[in-house]
Write a protein that holds these residues in place. Structure first.
Motif, PDB file in Angstrom:
ATOM      1  N   THR A   1       0.517  -1.299   0.012  1.00  0.00           N
ATOM      2  CA  THR A   1      -0.106   0.030   0.024  1.00  0.00           C
ATOM      3  C   THR A   1       0.742   1.344  -0.040  1.00  0.00           C
ATOM      4  N   THR A   2       2.228   1.192   0.354  1.00  0.00           N
ATOM      5  CA  THR A   2       3.011   2.356   0.271  1.00  0.00           C
ATOM      6  C   THR A   2       4.230   1.987  -0.192  1.00  0.00           C
TER       7      THR A   2
ATOM      8  N   PRO B   1       9.997 -15.315 -10.218  1.00  0.00           N
ATOM      9  CA  PRO B   1       9.799 -14.404 -10.593  1.00  0.00           C
ATOM     10  C   PRO B   1       8.674 -13.141  -9.707  1.00  0.00           C
ATOM     11  N   LEU B   2       8.848 -12.064  -9.545  1.00  0.00           N
ATOM     12  CA  LEU B   2       8.019 -11.127  -8.622  1.00  0.00           C
ATOM     13  C   LEU B   2       7.122 -10.372  -9.795  1.00  0.00           C
ATOM     14  N   MET B   3       5.989 -10.298  -9.312  1.00  0.00           N
ATOM     15  CA  MET B   3       4.985  -9.207  -9.834  1.00  0.00           C
ATOM     16  C   MET B   3       4.916  -8.232  -8.603  1.00  0.00           C
ATOM     17  N   LEU B   4       4.933  -7.017  -9.097  1.00  0.00           N
ATOM     18  CA  LEU B   4       4.617  -5.835  -8.180  1.00  0.00           C
ATOM     19  C   LEU B   4       3.344  -5.123  -8.390  1.00  0.00           C
ATOM     20  N   ASP B   5       2.645  -5.054  -7.106  1.00  0.00           N
ATOM     21  CA  ASP B   5       1.119  -4.548  -7.466  1.00  0.00           C
ATOM     22  C   ASP B   5       0.553  -3.778  -6.275  1.00  0.00           C
ATOM     23  N   ALA B   6      -0.036  -2.665  -6.632  1.00  0.00           N
ATOM     24  CA  ALA B   6      -0.494  -1.782  -5.609  1.00  0.00           C
ATOM     25  C   ALA B   6      -1.949  -1.006  -6.386  1.00  0.00           C
TER      26      ALA B   6
ATOM     27  N   ARG C   1       0.739   5.822  -8.277  1.00  0.00           N
ATOM     28  CA  ARG C   1       2.041   6.370  -7.624  1.00  0.00           C
ATOM     29  C   ARG C   1       2.841   5.275  -7.003  1.00  0.00           C
ATOM     30  N   THR C   2       2.037   4.438  -6.244  1.00  0.00           N
ATOM     31  CA  THR C   2       2.861   3.447  -5.440  1.00  0.00           C
ATOM     32  C   THR C   2       3.301   2.376  -6.414  1.00  0.00           C
ATOM     33  N   ARG C   3       2.741   1.993  -7.271  1.00  0.00           N
ATOM     34  CA  ARG C   3       3.228   1.003  -8.476  1.00  0.00           C
ATOM     35  C   ARG C   3       4.538   1.816  -9.092  1.00  0.00           C
TER      36      ARG C   3
ATOM     37  N   LEU D   1      11.878   1.115  -7.348  1.00  0.00           N
ATOM     38  CA  LEU D   1      12.699   0.378  -6.315  1.00  0.00           C
ATOM     39  C   LEU D   1      13.268  -0.889  -7.025  1.00  0.00           C
ATOM     40  N   ALA D   2      12.493  -1.671  -7.613  1.00  0.00           N
ATOM     41  CA  ALA D   2      12.863  -3.049  -8.405  1.00  0.00           C
ATOM     42  C   ALA D   2      13.973  -2.361  -9.304  1.00  0.00           C
TER      43      ALA D   2
END
Length: 82
Positions: A40-41, A59-64, A68-70, A76-77
């Motif tokens: 969330t942040t 593998p990683l998936m990034l979700d928000a 803005r957070t995505r 960061l990734a």
């Protein structure tokens, strides 16, 4: 497992147990897997992105919910793999 979603405070032992269980099941079945990291942040993403790759090669998936957070997660990734 997550104790404070905004601060990214979580139980690392529980997280590692989940990661190991997924890897074991993948090894047994031959079915590949990936982790969908939801935060969330940006602060939470920093902690999750620092922890998860140290414990798996999956593998990683990034979700928000927030765009803005995505975007912060993507930045960061990018820094993490550089």
């Amino acid at each position: 497992m997550v104790q404070d979603a905004n601060k990214g405070i979580f139980d690392p032992k529980a997280a590692e147990d989940i990661i190991n269980r997924c890897q074991t099941q993948s090894d047994i079945t031959g079915v590949p897997f990936a982790f969908d990291i939801v935060a969330t942040t940006e602060m939470a993403f920093e902690k999750y992105i620092d922890f998860v790759p140290k414990h798996t090669d999956a593998p990683l998936m990034l979700d928000a919910m927030s765009p803005r957070t995505r975007m912060a997660a993507a930045n960061l990734a990018r820094k993490w793999v550089s």
